[in-house]
Scaffold this motif. Sequence first.
Motif, PDB file in Angstrom:
ATOM      1  N   UNK A  49       2.487  11.578 -10.262  1.00 50.73           N
ATOM      2  CA  UNK A  49       1.822  12.773 -10.468  1.00 50.73           C
ATOM      3  C   UNK A  49       2.532  14.056 -10.326  1.00 50.73           C
ATOM      4  N   UNK A  50       3.791  14.134  -9.908  1.00 58.65           N
ATOM      5  CA  UNK A  50       4.741  15.183  -9.726  1.00 58.65           C
ATOM      6  C   UNK A  50       5.759  15.367 -10.699  1.00 58.65           C
ATOM      7  N   UNK A  51       5.649  15.995 -11.916  1.00 58.93           N
ATOM      8  CA  UNK A  51       6.556  16.080 -12.680  1.00 58.93           C
ATOM      9  C   UNK A  51       7.972  16.510 -12.397  1.00 58.93           C
ATOM     10  N   UNK A  52       7.877  17.389 -11.238  1.00 64.69           N
ATOM     11  CA  UNK A  52       9.419  17.814 -10.760  1.00 64.69           C
ATOM     12  C   UNK A  52       9.804  17.033  -9.806  1.00 64.69           C
ATOM     13  N   UNK A  53       9.430  15.767  -9.495  1.00 66.21           N
ATOM     14  CA  UNK A  53      10.434  14.610  -8.967  1.00 66.21           C
ATOM     15  C   UNK A  53      11.399  14.176  -9.684  1.00 66.21           C
ATOM     16  N   UNK A  54      12.325  13.889  -9.067  1.00 75.93           N
ATOM     17  CA  UNK A  54      13.656  13.514  -9.853  1.00 75.93           C
ATOM     18  C   UNK A  54      13.388  12.074 -10.507  1.00 75.93           C
ATOM     19  N   UNK A  55      12.478  11.400  -9.921  1.00 69.62           N
ATOM     20  CA  UNK A  55      12.314   9.973 -10.433  1.00 69.62           C
ATOM     21  C   UNK A  55      11.048   9.784 -11.291  1.00 69.62           C
ATOM     22  N   UNK A 103       2.379   6.510  -7.068  1.00 71.78           N
ATOM     23  CA  UNK A 103       1.206   7.477  -7.490  1.00 71.78           C
ATOM     24  C   UNK A 103       1.669   8.701  -7.640  1.00 71.78           C
ATOM     25  N   UNK A 104       2.446   9.386  -6.122  1.00 67.02           N
ATOM     26  CA  UNK A 104       2.756  10.633  -5.877  1.00 67.02           C
ATOM     27  C   UNK A 104       3.995  10.980  -6.976  1.00 67.02           C
ATOM     28  N   UNK A 105       4.762   9.739  -7.168  1.00 66.03           N
ATOM     29  CA  UNK A 105       5.832  10.462  -7.992  1.00 66.03           C
ATOM     30  C   UNK A 105       5.422  10.509  -9.457  1.00 66.03           C
ATOM     31  N   UNK A 152       0.670  -1.220   0.061  1.00 62.86           N
ATOM     32  CA  UNK A 152      -0.129   0.080   0.008  1.00 62.86           C
ATOM     33  C   UNK A 152       0.714   1.414  -0.184  1.00 62.86           C
ATOM     34  N   UNK A 153       1.987   1.351   0.828  1.00 60.87           N
ATOM     35  CA  UNK A 153       2.720   2.392   0.814  1.00 60.87           C
ATOM     36  C   UNK A 153       3.535   2.742  -0.518  1.00 60.87           C
ATOM     37  N   UNK A 154       4.211   1.456  -1.188  1.00 59.72           N
ATOM     38  CA  UNK A 154       4.673   1.806  -2.178  1.00 59.72           C
ATOM     39  C   UNK A 154       3.914   2.104  -3.536  1.00 59.72           C
ATOM     40  N   UNK A 155       2.443   1.804  -3.513  1.00 58.02           N
ATOM     41  CA  UNK A 155       1.491   2.296  -4.393  1.00 58.02           C
ATOM     42  C   UNK A 155       1.148   3.582  -4.365  1.00 58.02           C
ATOM     43  N   UNK A 156       1.170   3.966  -2.956  1.00 59.54           N
ATOM     44  CA  UNK A 156       0.874   5.514  -2.637  1.00 59.54           C
ATOM     45  C   UNK A 156       2.116   6.379  -3.132  1.00 59.54           C
TER      46      UNK A 156
END
Length: 109
Positions: free
Chosen positions: A66-72, A62-64, A55-59
């Motif tokens: 959705x966030x185009x500024x994230x390095x990954x 999903x956040x990564x 559950x935590x990996x999926x969350x």
Amino acid sequence: VQFYTAIIESILTSAITVWFGSSTARDRTRLQRITRSAERIIGCNLPSIQDLYHTRSRKRTAKIIADPSHPGHHILQALPSGKRLRSLITKTTRHKNSFFPRAVALMNS
């Protein structure tokens, strides 16, 4: 249950998305033993360590995505269908057990 979630579970699962992939089966059973003892004390069922990881990996994935500024963000590319993520090529077991390849496999399953 609130005490378990706030104190014990938060300690057991701190940075679980990072360390769970490379943990040994022995480590996982030891952590699961702690959860089972808490279940007996509390008297209700609690999620397993593996369920918490999923559950935590999926969350986090999903956040990564959705966030185009994230390095990954560029690592987690969707296929043209939009339903699955592009698999990552890994040459070593250490890389295969790291967060991004495991997250792609988890999201695709």
